[in-house]
Scaffold this active site. Structure first.
Site, PDB file in Angstrom:
ATOM      1  CE  LYS A 125      -3.388   2.725   2.421  1.00  0.00           C
ATOM      2  NZ  LYS A 125      -3.913   3.115   3.740  1.00  0.00           N
ATOM      3  N   GLY A 185     -11.152   7.948   6.299  1.00  0.00           N
ATOM      4  CA  GLY A 185     -12.248   8.819   6.691  1.00  0.00           C
ATOM      5  C   GLY A 185     -13.531   8.099   7.039  1.00  0.00           C
ATOM      6  CG  ASN A 187      -6.435   1.208  11.234  1.00  0.00           C
ATOM      7  OD1 ASN A 187      -6.816   0.943  12.367  1.00  0.00           O
ATOM      8  ND2 ASN A 187      -5.164   1.180  10.911  1.00  0.00           N
TER       9      ASN A 187
END
Lengths: 261, 67, 261, 67, 261, 261, 67, 67
Positions: free
Chosen positions: C98, C186, C207
């Site tokens: 990532k 978000g 997360n």
């Protein structure tokens, strides 16, 4: 986790109430009720067609699984609503009624005064009244005070699929309510249902979004999950909204590609 | 013969008729229906006691799909 | 229903990718990974504390159940990101990365040019690159063109819990994308995840919303359901949005409280 | 003795040392870690082959919770 | 109140920049420029039609009142943008250029990397560069760092009339910017312009909303007022947002309809 | 352009009604009324302080310029509202009354039933009634039917500065209304006012946003411009909303940097 | 005669021609225009100095309404 | 003496008093005010005609800033 929804003294595990209108076939309706996991379904009361009496919808619905909630849809006045509510009680042998007093044919928005007056009389007459209303916090409180067992503020126009325009008003209704608050009308997708439950709404009522989906059963199952997700998120305690970011990875001890000196 | 208003339409029926007999005469399945008689809802057990008169308005209803 | 998500040739049943940061305890993390149903989890790469080496996080994660996705969080430049990506490959023995190139500490927004340049080099180096980006449709297309296996547009600032501000941009990214589009950052509640999948996003990464919830496991399960609900709704074909209402009960044959004449 | 830069801090180590020996000397659990040597990542199988010199920069890393 | 907007060393009283495209007639264009109160107007650079050369648009525009801002609209690559920028400089004898590098024909969204690269070269070549960009705070900062005299984040797709989808991003760009921030594209009505200036944007650029209004001159005047209103509101200091109400009439000393005892 | 607003047979050039509450000083109030260009101002009716009678607010307001609109703020019941309306009529020698029946102290939301009942009686008593209501389209129609000269749907809670949450509802009220629709409460910035007028609202009422601004006179002037901008934009005919972009510069005849072969 | 590419189209012109003469020959109003010669922009004062050769690409441009 | 309720508070006043005289006695500026007498609004021209009795409730009001 015992987290039942209690309406008028009756307990429900499911927080999804489903309407039976606008289905393409009786079989699609039956299958999507099953997939939705609902425990209460609405029906409308209409004149029997004496010339060709088709089969009765209640012959298709498992009354051991689903409580029937007759509505007064189609009624424009208090008088009509009272009459249809009483016919519905006789038809379905229940004192639950979803009260609709709707003079406006274009947006199907309810009449606040007519709804309050009809609710008052139906409560006196022993009904458990679930009134469909605009998301007006004062009206919601008034209906609670006359003895309604829930209030059902609208998200947006019935069948419009616009979702919930009234989040702020529903929040305020929830602050003051001592009866369950059920968001009804306009929901199109599971995120609409989740959103309502995440802010604390007790349940949602969905009809067109399921019945008119390309695949009603799959959509019904999606709403079942969305409602469960929203309720759990409400109970699980969401994170606060912040203006700035907070790293989800530690900001320090990042390795450096430093080369030897 | 006399004329009733049944579900909004005029209907010719025999004189001296009670509600129960009338409903039987038109083969209404009694399950999951209700009847309004001149704006009042009549419980099933009272059908026989309701004598019909000319001009009486009957609403014979059943549940349908609705939201 | 075979509806797998395929990223870089690897198939996933779950469309929920979960981050492992900000958990209150290793046990809470393990439990919420389990509840989330995820099949891929992100980790950051940091310096080992030589003076008191605590246990390695990968000792706690079942590598048969969860694919590891190392990130380059904390890297501000292309050079740092390349170095950390390569360390991560070695740590987790995977070519998935990532990619984050984030010069801005306040909102943690990524650098479009740095990200594109780093992606180009990592793809050449054999990585399967999942880049974290602003929801910029042209940048997303550029990253796809250099060989990234997904694009990961942000919903709002990392950890901000503001939800998805970028729905319109994500829609456009989806129109043009031939690789999976994963909405990241978000998200606060399941309705955010559902919404993303309802419009066609292929997956979401969550997360903080789980790790910092009052009850992380319950929230993780809520997100699992929300993601499934959103995907099913997308496949089930939602109703269109209309300006006006459509009655869910038949408008005709309403009984009338007419009294005898 | 010579000085290395290990994870950003100076460390005194014996002269004439290879990476594998050094890592063993400081009890680093080899599982799920990686090592950067002067900005290059070294595969585990090459640790023994890397001779350390004064001023060399080592980054010894492991995964941590992150999003 | 001296509250000039300064771009590249040039002062402007008006914070409304107007495009000259899509007008129904040259006269409508001239009239709406007049009504808008603008001091800077954009033009595109196109091939002269050698077979029937119509009159030059700059013959119609009062160059004493309006500064010309040539754009690079139509350019998909850095090379094209550099060439057209230089042609525009020669045409209008100005070092101002509105930089557009737009590979995407459907939404006309700009290329972040191409825009940054072209900006770098044009600045070196002595241009005052006003780049049209996605509302990406990091890209905006990068463009400022290479020497652009403004940044021009988009509100929504050019000509779409969708208004400003990027309010949150623009807020963040404003926090960090040391050059004027001009919101460009998508504005449809004066409230869009006011909104941008109320949050602190330095100016807006409007074209289609005026040119394609039923009455362009009236709409131009409306935008003039909307821009002034937004700027003044920004300077006048707005009230904060509160969750609850505050009475605008005194809560006490209300007369009571008490009757005599 | 003759575009007067007519309320109860009285013509107004200004579409901005201003409240006189919450000003820091009488002078700030007078100055901001002047700057706002308003022609009608609201006042509340309160008990005279017999022990220290300060100067009467109407001594400060130029009654030749401003029509007085007494309100029934502070009244929780129909009876209180009727009494205060009649006192206000006597105080200001006007048959105009802004009707407020507000049982709820926290959000100051009005009582739909009480408002309708009070309106009915005041209309019979010869008042020109301007009722403050929730943005409920059916209630708005009912109030029009009992003879109110306007309806005044709320944007959001009084003094909250949240802007207009009720745009969709106001649109529907406007569709059906034959009396002027005035958006009241919650407006914070000129773009809120513009937005209301752009969709066709006839006027707005603003108090706290001006009175509590850091610079009330400047904010009042900003609202004046915003209201004019919104009205003109409504009359000028806005562009439609489109999903895709439309270039404002011609797509063809772009010069090419082709070099010689 | 030789062939130039002018605004994307082939044009036959006399041999041994300079840019200024060519522009005059086609009645181009010199005000508010610019000329690109093989990808380079030519200042007006240099038009006379530019000798045209076969295959040269000219872009003769003017401003138009744009946003 | 008798007691009135004026603006919610008890007030001792002389017996045999009319409203006009009472208002004059307390220096009320008559401009832009109104008076409620036992829940009824009294027009100014009628002040003299209103005889006050023990326990009467008066509301003497004026306009204030409000929205």
């Amino acid at each position: 986790m015992a987290d039942d929804l209690v309406i008028g003294g009756v307990s429900f595990k499911s927080r999804l109430i489903v309407g039976t209108g606008r289905h393409r076939s009786m079989q699609e309706m039956v299958d999507s009720l099953e997939a939705s996991g609902t425990e209460m379904v609405t029906v409308a009361i209409r004149r029997l067609d004496l010339d060709n009496p088709e089969q009765n919808i209640l012959e298709h619905i498992n009354l051991d699984k689903y409580r029937i909630l007759p509505n007064t849809a189609g009624c424009r006045t208090v008088e009509e609503a009272l009459f249809v509510a009483r016919l519905g009680r006789e038809v379905a042998q229940t004192d639950f009624v979803k009260l609709e007093v709707i003079p406006d044919a274009k947006y199907l928005f309810p009449d606040p005064n007519g709804t309050l007056e009809a609710a008052r009389q139906l409560v006196e007459d022993g009904f458990k009244v679930l009134p469909y209303i605009h998301a007006d916090p004062v009206l919601a409180k008034n209906l609670e005070e006359v003895g309604c067992v829930t209030v059902m503020p609208l998200g947006s126009a019935i069948g419009s699929g616009q979702g919930i325009h009234t989040v702020e008003e529903v929040r305020i209704i929830l602050e003051n309510a001592t009866v369950p608050v059920i968001v009804d009308a306009g929901l199109a997708v599971p995120s609409d249902a989740s959103k309502a439950l995440e802010i604390g709404a007790d349940a949602v009522l969905v009809n067109t979004a399921i019945a008119q989906a390309e695949n009603p059963s799959m959509m019904a199952d999606a709403f079942r999950k969305g409602v469960e997700a929203g309720r759990q998120a409400y109970l699980a305690g969401r994170i606060p909204v912040r203006t700035e970011a907070i790293a989800s990875s530690p900001p320090t001890d990042v390795p450096e590609p430093a080369v030897a000196v | 013969m006399m004329t009733l208003k049944v579900n909004g339409k005029p209907r010719e029926v025999a004189d001296d008729l009670d509600l129960e007999t009338y409903l039987a005469s038109i083969d209404v399945n009694m399950r999951f229906i209700a009847v309004g008689y001149n704006g009042q809802v009549v419980r099933k057990e009272n059908f026989a006691a309701v004598k019909l008169n000319p001009g009486d308005a009957l609403e014979i209803v059943r549940p349908v799909g609705g939201g």
